[in-house]
Design an enzyme around this catalytic site. Structure first.
Site, PDB file in Angstrom:
ATOM      1  N   HIS A  38     -30.167 -34.301  19.555  1.00 15.73           N
ATOM      2  CA  HIS A  38     -29.545 -34.645  17.819  1.00 15.73           C
ATOM      3  C   HIS A  38     -29.715 -33.845  16.695  1.00 15.73           C
ATOM      4  CE1 HIS A  38     -32.314 -37.656  17.228  1.00 15.73           C
ATOM      5  NE2 HIS A  38     -33.365 -37.428  17.232  1.00 15.73           N
ATOM      6  N   LYS A  92     -35.486 -36.018  25.216  1.00 14.46           N
ATOM      7  CA  LYS A  92     -35.564 -37.258  24.485  1.00 14.46           C
ATOM      8  C   LYS A  92     -35.314 -36.880  22.392  1.00 14.46           C
ATOM      9  CE  LYS A  92     -39.002 -40.957  22.276  1.00 14.46           C
ATOM     10  NZ  LYS A  92     -39.948 -40.189  21.630  1.00 14.46           N
ATOM     11  N   ASP A 133     -41.652 -26.894  26.405  1.00 13.35           N
ATOM     12  CA  ASP A 133     -41.304 -26.588  24.820  1.00 13.35           C
ATOM     13  C   ASP A 133     -41.495 -25.476  24.733  1.00 13.35           C
ATOM     14  OD1 ASP A 133     -41.247 -27.915  21.902  1.00 13.35           O
ATOM     15  OD2 ASP A 133     -40.958 -29.777  22.995  1.00 13.35           O
TER      16      ASP A 133
HETATM   17  C1  LIG Z   1     -37.529 -34.086  17.748  1.00 11.03           C
HETATM   18  S1  LIG Z   1     -38.553 -33.051  18.799  1.00 11.03           S
HETATM   19  C2  LIG Z   1     -38.779 -33.875  20.071  1.00 11.03           C
HETATM   20  C3  LIG Z   1     -40.011 -33.630  21.278  1.00 11.03           C
HETATM   21  C4  LIG Z   1     -39.631 -35.071  21.646  1.00 11.03           C
HETATM   22  N1  LIG Z   1     -39.258 -35.001  22.693  1.00 11.03           N
HETATM   23  C5  LIG Z   1     -40.569 -36.939  22.001  1.00 11.03           C
HETATM   24  O1  LIG Z   1     -39.858 -37.150  22.176  1.00 11.03           O
HETATM   25  O2  LIG Z   1     -41.691 -36.525  21.118  1.00 11.03           O
HETATM   26  C6  LIG Z   1     -37.637 -31.871  19.365  1.00 11.03           C
HETATM   27  C7  LIG Z   1     -39.280 -30.220  20.271  1.00 11.03           C
HETATM   28  O3  LIG Z   1     -37.484 -29.625  20.578  1.00 11.03           O
HETATM   29  C8  LIG Z   1     -39.199 -28.205  20.865  1.00 11.03           C
HETATM   30  N2  LIG Z   1     -37.466 -27.030  20.731  1.00 11.03           N
HETATM   31  C9  LIG Z   1     -37.509 -27.185  19.556  1.00 11.03           C
HETATM   32  N3  LIG Z   1     -36.499 -25.399  19.828  1.00 11.03           N
HETATM   33  C10 LIG Z   1     -36.981 -25.132  20.756  1.00 11.03           C
HETATM   34  C11 LIG Z   1     -36.363 -24.407  21.726  1.00 11.03           C
HETATM   35  N4  LIG Z   1     -35.304 -23.430  21.853  1.00 11.03           N
HETATM   36  N5  LIG Z   1     -36.911 -24.463  23.095  1.00 11.03           N
HETATM   37  C12 LIG Z   1     -37.371 -25.496  24.009  1.00 11.03           C
HETATM   38  N6  LIG Z   1     -38.108 -26.451  22.980  1.00 11.03           N
HETATM   39  C13 LIG Z   1     -37.812 -26.757  21.532  1.00 11.03           C
HETATM   40  C14 LIG Z   1     -39.644 -28.665  19.327  1.00 11.03           C
HETATM   41  O4  LIG Z   1     -40.825 -27.621  19.581  1.00 11.03           O
HETATM   42  C15 LIG Z   1     -39.973 -30.534  19.595  1.00 11.03           C
HETATM   43  O5  LIG Z   1     -40.599 -30.415  20.581  1.00 11.03           O
END
Ligand SMILES: C[S@@+](CC[C@H](N)C(=O)[O-])C[C@H]1O[C@@H](n2cnc3c(N)ncnc32)[C@H](O)[C@@H]1O
Length: 208
Positions: free
Chosen positions: A131, A127, A93
């Site tokens: 989307h 997860k 992340d």
């Molecule tokens: C909707 S959240 C889902 C978090 C986790 N998978 C859950 O279901 O609780 C999307 C995640 O993608 C991460 N994210 C956004 N851009 C990212 C990137 N460029 N590289 C890695 N992670 C990223 C965000 O920080 C966030 O934790």
């Protein structure tokens, strides 16, 4: 919000209209928002992952290692660990998210950018991550997944789980099967399986 409704589509998301940047950019310098968003997502995982594992836990049968891409504070990885303790887990992340992750010697937290690269593993787990993004970004993420995942004959696959809620506010999209199929084929995937759970969750397995 009013300004967003007056925009010609496709335009920036309501969040970007309101704050002038994307949610994941803002969490980098708004510590309160970072804590709020990561905590809410961890709560979502605590609630939903046991249901997912009960209904569809077999997707992890025979899995030795996985990386949870955009895995937040590691809530989903912890739930998977409880059900499949032998699986070696890492969570990728953004640095500002990983910095707040709970100390856990059994999980490797990797600060990074999924648009740059994804650590290699047998299975790539996402997860509520795909989307969040438009088609171009999903194709980029999935191409990086393809580089990182083990070959199919070694049990390699991508497992994407998401819940049908309004994601438009950050420029993401819920997609029907044909729309996902188009994204997958642009990323080089032809074989996939979709399973619906409880009417609100979908799990997609993508095979390299
Ligand atoms: C909707 S959240 C889902 C978090 C986790 N998978 C859950 O279901 O609780 C999307 C995640 O993608 C991460 N994210 C956004 N851009 C990212 C990137 N460029 N590289 C890695 N992670 C990223 C965000 O920080 C966030 O934790």
């Amino acid at each position: 919000m009013m300004a967003w409704f007056r925009l010609d589509k496709p335009g920036p998301s309501p969040f970007a209209v309101a704050y002038g940047e994307m949610l994941w950019e803002r969490t980098d310098h708004d510590a309160g928002l970072n804590v709020l968003v990561n905590g809410a997502l961890a709560a979502d995982s605590r609630f939903l992952m046991p249901i997912f594992l009960k209904e569809c836990g077999e997707v992890f049968d025979g899995v030795d290692s996985l990386v949870d891409v955009g895995g937040g504070l590691g809530g989903a990885a912890a739930a998977i660990a409880a059900a499949f303790p032998h699986i070696k887990r890492s969570v990728l992340d953004l640095p500002q998210v990983v910095a707040d992750a709970p100390y856990d010697t059994n999980v490797e937290y990797v600060p990074g950018d999924m648009f740059e690269s994804i650590p290699p593993a047998q299975v790539i787990f996402l997860k509520s991550t795909l989307h969040d993004w438009g088609d171009e970004e999903c194709v980029k993420i999935l191409k990086n997944c393809k580089q990182a995942v083990a070959p199919r004959d070694e049990g390699g696959k991508i497992v994407s789980v998401f819940f049908d809620f309004d994601i438009l506010f950050i420029n993401g999209a819920e997609r029907d099967e044909q729309e996902w199929k188009d994204v997958f084929s642009r990323a080089g995937f032809t074989d996939y399986k979709i399973v619906s759970v409880l009417g609100v969750m979908s799990i997609i397995e993508l095979y390299p």
